[in-house]
Write a protein that holds these residues in place. Structure first.
Motif, PDB file in Angstrom:
ATOM      1  N   MET A 195     -28.196  45.418   0.501  1.00 14.98           N
ATOM      2  CA  MET A 195     -28.933  44.699  -0.551  1.00 14.98           C
ATOM      3  C   MET A 195     -28.646  45.326  -1.896  1.00 14.98           C
ATOM      4  SD  MET A 195     -33.029  43.892  -0.908  1.00 14.98           S
ATOM      5  CE  MET A 195     -32.909  42.400   0.087  1.00 14.98           C
ATOM      6  N   TRP A 196     -28.618  44.506  -2.936  1.00 12.85           N
ATOM      7  CA  TRP A 196     -28.539  44.995  -4.307  1.00 12.85           C
ATOM      8  C   TRP A 196     -29.647  44.335  -5.115  1.00 12.85           C
ATOM      9  CZ3 TRP A 196     -25.479  41.810  -1.658  1.00 12.85           C
ATOM     10  CH2 TRP A 196     -25.160  40.554  -2.183  1.00 12.85           C
ATOM     11  N   GLY A 197     -30.297  45.119  -5.970  1.00  5.66           N
ATOM     12  CA  GLY A 197     -31.437  44.636  -6.745  1.00  5.66           C
ATOM     13  C   GLY A 197     -32.766  45.053  -6.155  1.00  5.66           C
ATOM     14  N   GLY A 198     -32.752  45.605  -4.949  1.00  4.58           N
ATOM     15  CA  GLY A 198     -33.972  46.040  -4.288  1.00  4.58           C
ATOM     16  C   GLY A 198     -33.651  46.933  -3.113  1.00  4.58           C
ATOM     17  N   THR A 199     -34.679  47.621  -2.597  1.00 11.79           N
ATOM     18  CA  THR A 199     -34.520  48.493  -1.439  1.00 11.79           C
ATOM     19  C   THR A 199     -35.218  47.858  -0.249  1.00 11.79           C
ATOM     20  OG1 THR A 199     -34.477  50.452  -2.855  1.00 11.79           O
ATOM     21  CG2 THR A 199     -34.948  50.785  -0.520  1.00 11.79           C
TER      22      THR A 199
END
Length: 549
Positions: free
Chosen positions: A492-496
């Motif tokens: 994921m990118w933008g969040g964990t």
């Protein structure tokens, strides 16, 4: 005229490009430092930072120079220094693809670097694109070259860093990078090299498959001196701030030393985000070396920083790198080994005062501390986060306050501060301060859009857009939904992300934490599946149900 061959990315942008965020990585990648068989005599790595022999933190600010193709342009080193650089990465050849730079020539390059008060990063270019580029040689062959010119490097451990081989694998056979790199490091250590070693990523230096990123800890552990630095080259693969921040942040979180060994403002494989590269390396105090001073050919002449090796003819790229925001002139600090014009000052500043915390929100805190003192003046401060006795860089400032952003709501943090002087000496650490961020703001009202952007057998790619439909900003957020049992997030990118069974929870990344009133943020991900691929039908943001759009 021989022009350097530039790197390329021929493989598709797959899940290998998609980044995992810092919060997820910290518990997963604890670095085990091997017992050194000999204390480094010059540069060394400690706790993920590159230090000089004196113990001063050293942050590379410099450029690449194509010496092996332009041996008559040795005066370029003086010109590069005059622009403010503290480091130069020098292209050499083992003789396999270009004319060999023998021990005498290498010794002259090192002498010129020292005369111009530059740190020398020396690299063998003949390894470029091995497995895909005709004529490219192995890292083992590069190690043999270094052993062959070892007489020119002996005793220069505090002035020279050995970059074993440039971009040592293309997009074919790059899976061998880990074993090949470990073996080359061991060969050099067995031969008596005590220098800091630098290793480039595969995939023409850009590591789109994350081979270096995911194996860096084991490579570092394989160095008996624990004195290896990792180098990522940022061209078309790194065209967004998120990709740059996440990749470099991974190494910082894992306490592994990393530099951007090459990058440009444009490239044939895409448009790198040079502003983000400069900003993120500045924030994290990581080194960078732009490509390149002059002499590019083969269609990438736009990467020249000066025209025709003339220091008075800066190109737009040269102006950006040397004189722009977060550029070399504004951020470079000369290596302390040269004394920085202060009479070989080795006295560190006093420790800063204990920081105090104010303006605590769900995702940020402002720290203020008492000024340090020093006989030649304090030039800046480094704020670090302290976790279990280990440190990770947070930000740097020239003043006595800093706002730390990108924090997680309702979480305890511990911070401390170091001072730096004009000679590059670093103080003892200040006393620490602990602070707990406030709980995340209630969403008030929210809407979520979910869509699948691509599918393939066994996998898919999607994005989630979170809209704040309330009249006040959301400062830090957690979004949750349910997947079928056979669907799971792989990256994921933008969040964990976190997933337990079918329950998915995503915590905001630092750069997506704030959602202004009537604003939105988007996170993207890749996932695995074994059956159909239905979309979620319900989402909860910070405990509040959201409408689905």
């Amino acid at each position: 005229m021989r022009s350097p061959e530039r790197r390329r990315r021929t493989a598709p942008r797959t899940a290998g490009l998609l980044v995992t965020l810092l919060g997820l990585l910290l518990p997963l990648l604890a670095v085990t430092t091997p017992a050194a068989h000999a204390a480094p005599t010059g540069f060394r790595v400690e706790n993920g930072r590159l230090l000089e022999a004196s113990g001063n933190d050293f942050v590379m600010r410099g450029v690449n120079h194509a010496h092996t193709w332009y041996a008559d342009r040795i005066s370029s080193l003086a010109h590069i220094k005059a622009k403010g650089a503290n480091t130069v990465r020098v292209v050499l050849s083992s003789g396999d693809r270009w004319t060999r730079n023998d021990a005498s020539d290498v010794a002259d390059v090192v002498a010129q670097c020292k005369q111009n008060r530059l740190i020398c990063v020396l690299e063998v270019h003949d390894t470029t694109g091995y497995g895909e580029q005709s004529g490219a040689v192995t890292l083992s062959r590069a190690a043999d070259y270094w052993i062959g010119v070892q007489s020119a490097l002996a005793g220069e451990e505090d002035h020279v860093i050995v970059n074993i081989g440039n971009e040592p694998h293309g997009n074919t056979g790059y899976e061998n990078w880990t074993a090949d790199t470990k073996a080359a490091i061991q060969k050099l250590r067995d031969a008596g090299f005590d220098h800091t070693l630098m290793v480039d990523a595969p995939n023409w230096g850009q590591d789109w498959a994350f081979t270096m990123r995911d194996n860096a800890a084991s490579v570092f552990a394989a160095d008996p001196d624990a004195n290896t630095v990792f180098s990522i080259h940022m061209y078309g693969v790194f065209d967004t701030a998120a990709e740059i921040s996440d990749y470099l942040g991974h190494f910082v979180a894992a306490r592994l030393p990393v530099v951007v060994g090459e990058f440009g403002h444009d490239h044939s494989d895409g448009n790198p985000d040079e502003d983000a590269i400069l900003a993120v390396t500045g924030q994290l105090r990581l080194g960078y070396l732009g490509w390149s001073w002059s002499g590019n050919g083969g269609g990438v002449e736009y990467l020249d920083m000066v025209t025709g090796f003339d220091p008075n003819q800066l190109t737009s790229w040269g102006e950006r790198l040397f004189d722009g925001a977060d550029g070399i002139a504004a951020t470079s600090e000369e290596a302390a080994v040269y004394g920085s014009g202060t009479g070989e000052d080795t006295t560190a500043p006093t420790a800063p005062g204990t920081p105090g915390a104010s303006a605590v929100t769900a995702s940020s805190v402002t720290l203020r501390w008492g000024a340090a003192t020093d006989e030649v003046g304090v030039t800046g401060y480094d704020v670090v986060r302290v976790t279990g006795g280990a440190e990770s860089a947070v930000t740097s400032t020239s003043g006595t306050s800093a706002t730390v952003t990108g924090l997680t709501p309702d979480t305890s943090y511990t911070f401390a501060v170091y001072a730096r002087d004009a000679a590059g000496n670093r103080s003892q650490r200040s006393a620490t301060v602990s602070v707990t961020t406030s709980p995340g703001s209630a969403a008030g009202a929210c809407a979520v859009g979910y869509r699948v952007t691509g599918e393939w057998p066994g996998g898919f790619q999607g994005e989630v857009t979170v809209r704040n439909t309330s009249g006040s900003a959301v400062d830090g957020w957690t979004l949750s939904w349910a997947f079928p049992a056979d669907q799971r997030i792989t990256n994921m990118w933008g969040g964990t992300p976190a997933q337990s069974g079918s329950e998915v929870t995503v915590t905001s990344a630092p750069y997506t934490a704030s959602i202004p009133a009537a604003g939105s943020v988007t996170v993207g991900f890749t996932g695995a599946r074994s059956g159909s691929n239905p979309s979620p039908t319900a989402f909860v943001l910070n405990g509040a149900d959201c409408s689905v759009t």
